[in-house]
Enzyme design. Structure first.
Site, PDB file in Angstrom:
ATOM      1  N   GLY A 146      40.716  42.749  43.056  1.00 17.35           N
ATOM      2  CA  GLY A 146      40.599  43.432  41.773  1.00 17.35           C
ATOM      3  C   GLY A 146      41.411  42.739  40.713  1.00 17.35           C
ATOM      4  N   SER A 147      41.327  43.262  39.496  1.00 15.24           N
ATOM      5  CA  SER A 147      42.089  42.726  38.374  1.00 15.24           C
ATOM      6  C   SER A 147      42.273  43.830  37.348  1.00 15.24           C
ATOM      7  CB  SER A 147      41.363  41.526  37.740  1.00 15.24           C
ATOM      8  OG  SER A 147      40.153  41.938  37.131  1.00 15.24           O
ATOM      9  N   GLY A 148      43.098  43.540  36.346  1.00 14.07           N
ATOM     10  CA  GLY A 148      43.287  44.487  35.263  1.00 14.07           C
ATOM     11  C   GLY A 148      43.974  45.771  35.670  1.00 14.07           C
ATOM     12  N   SER A 149      44.730  45.753  36.790  1.00 11.77           N
ATOM     13  CA  SER A 149      45.454  46.928  37.289  1.00 11.77           C
ATOM     14  C   SER A 149      44.532  48.058  37.726  1.00 11.77           C
ATOM     15  CB  SER A 149      46.443  47.463  36.238  1.00 11.77           C
ATOM     16  OG  SER A 149      47.379  46.466  35.880  1.00 11.77           O
ATOM     17  N   GLY A 159      42.946  50.542  39.974  1.00  5.25           N
ATOM     18  CA  GLY A 159      43.244  51.102  41.281  1.00  5.25           C
ATOM     19  C   GLY A 159      44.675  50.920  41.742  1.00  5.25           C
ATOM     20  N   ARG A 210      42.870  31.535  38.021  1.00  9.25           N
ATOM     21  CA  ARG A 210      42.091  31.435  36.783  1.00  9.25           C
ATOM     22  C   ARG A 210      43.063  31.514  35.618  1.00  9.25           C
ATOM     23  NH1 ARG A 210      42.971  36.414  35.046  1.00  9.25           N
ATOM     24  NH2 ARG A 210      43.074  38.113  36.571  1.00  9.25           N
TER      25      ARG A 210
END
Length: 433
Positions: A156-159, A161, A284
């Protein structure tokens, strides 16, 4: 002579996705966005970006689309600015014989449990951690590690969960929610595993790495627990040389341990006392508009570097200035709405007029509903500022963010607008549970 194309396999939905296409054009290369749903990216239509509709999550469907493009043009490079498609882009680049990172290394890095094991095995300091596939395993891990713990998806990304759990009951509840999810926020299949890790309370930073070279150290502002919404960044991080060197050395060691070293990596760390520990490595360029901050503060364009590296062109990481740059994201503590169009325009205009502001934006339409942010999707807008130092740009960002907040119409008290207080980092707040 055939046209030269840069294939962009999906994109990040906010931030620098648009800039990848713009930098390709600047390098004389036509960007082509391959996406299952190009409408997810409004900039594609706004900029007239060439798009190809294809199931990017299905390699057997993706490859024929790539071959069709290659039949009529030269594929100069393949990239993705999306966390979820960087491995796919690396695989396609390798299949075409083009530059890129190791797809196997990227896949291992993207799985946070695998990443933790590789880093720990190489002696790179990380928080205590355990992988869990069942709720009982997560609760047992939390008991062993000691509360509070952070419970998060392995991908995941962007916090999304990510949650701080202060009791075993909270661990069980959140683990159950994550393990029950069959798809992530992009609609992709979610792994049925989660990560439980020790909570570090020290200041949080990121180190932007290109190849094996640390380019910038960024101070991060994080919203209050139990979620971990990034609310701002300052560059350069105000640190003693000893701590800055420790952070950069740790970040580069992490990149090496993971078998990366091509292109950009975004390494997130927290100080545990005086010692850094790696929170995670993203294979990335950074999101959160951090590449724009690096460009404004140091004159190094990380997006251009990534595009040129993918196309096999020379890359310059030479710093031509030492200034400050900051970003503050606007979030709301309470349910409400954005104001009417006139109020939104006035807030934007006044924010842009604050000395030092180089960009201000709101992400929602006038009168759209807003609520407390649980992850990056709850951020409502941003201001980017520059100044002779990070302290100066941070002051300007705080002022402009407060002005931009006038666009909000909370249903609760008007003061219930979250805009980080001056100097508001994790350590400044002495986060507790």
């Amino acid at each position: 002579m055939k046209d030269r194309l840069l294939l962009l396999i999906e994109s990040n939905t906010t931030g620098t996705g648009r800039r990848f296409a713009q930098r390709a054009v600047a390098a004389g290369i036509e960007p082509v966005l391959l996406s299952a749903d190009p409408g997810r990216y409004p900039y594609a239509a706004e900029d007239g970006l060439r798009t190809v509709v294809v199931d990017t999550a299905d390699p057997p469907a993706l490859w024929p689309a790539v071959r069709e493009l290659a039949a009529d043009a030269e594929i100069a490079g393949v990239l993705s600015s999306s966390e979820y498609f960087v491995a796919t882009a690396a695989e396609v680049a390798a299949r075409l014989g083009l530059p890129g990172p190791s797809a196997d290394a990227v896949r291992a890095c993207r799985d946070k449990a695998s990443q933790r094991r590789l880093l720990a095995g190489a002696g790179v300091p990380v928080p205590g951690f355990a992988e869990a596939g069942e709720v009982a395993e997560a609760v047992g891990a939390a008991s062993r590690l000691g509360l509070p713990v952070v419970v998060k998806p392995v991908q995941g990304s962007g916090s999304v969960g990510v949650r701080l759990c202060a009791s075993l009951g909270e661990v069980a509840d959140h683990a159950g929610t994550l393990l029950a999810a069959t798809a992530n926020e992009r609609g992709l299949t979610a792994p049925t595993r989660i990560l439980v890790e020790s909570y570090l309370t020290g200041r949080e930073f990121s180190v932007e790495v290109v190849g094996h070279e640390a380019v910038a150290v960024v101070a991060k502002h994080v919203g209050p627990p139990p979620v971990f919404v990034e609310t701002g960044h300052d560059l350069p991080a105000a640190l003693p040389a000893r701590q800055r060197d420790a952070l950069t050395a740790c970040a580069v060691a992490a990149v090496r341990a993971l078998g990366l070293g091509w292109g950009a990596a975004h390494v997130e760390l927290r100080l545990d006392g005086a010692a850094p520990r790696v929170i995670e490595v993203n294979p990335r360029p950074a999101g959160g508009m951090i590449p724009e901050l690096v460009r404004h503060a140091h004159g190094i364009d990380l997006v251009t570097a990534q595009v040129r590296a993918a196309a096999g062109l020379p890359v310059s990481l030479e710093r031509d200035r030492d200034a400050g740059a900051s970003i503050r994201f606007l979030t709301a503590d309470a349910a409400g709405t954005l104001g009417p169009a006139a109020a939104v325009e006035e807030a934007l205009s006044r924010a842009r007029a604050v000395p030092g502001v180089v960009d201000a934006a709101l992400y929602r339409a006038p009168e759209a509903p807003v609520g407390p942010a649980e992850d990056f999707r709850g951020r409502l807008g941003h201001v980017i500022t520059t100044g002779p130092s990070a302290a100066a740009s941070a002051r300007a960002a705080q002022e402009a963010a407060a002005v931009l907040a006038r666009a909000l119409r909370p249903s609760a008290e008007p003061s219930a607008v979250r805009s980080p207080a001056r100097g508001d980092t994790a350590s400044d707040r002495k986060e507790t549970v």
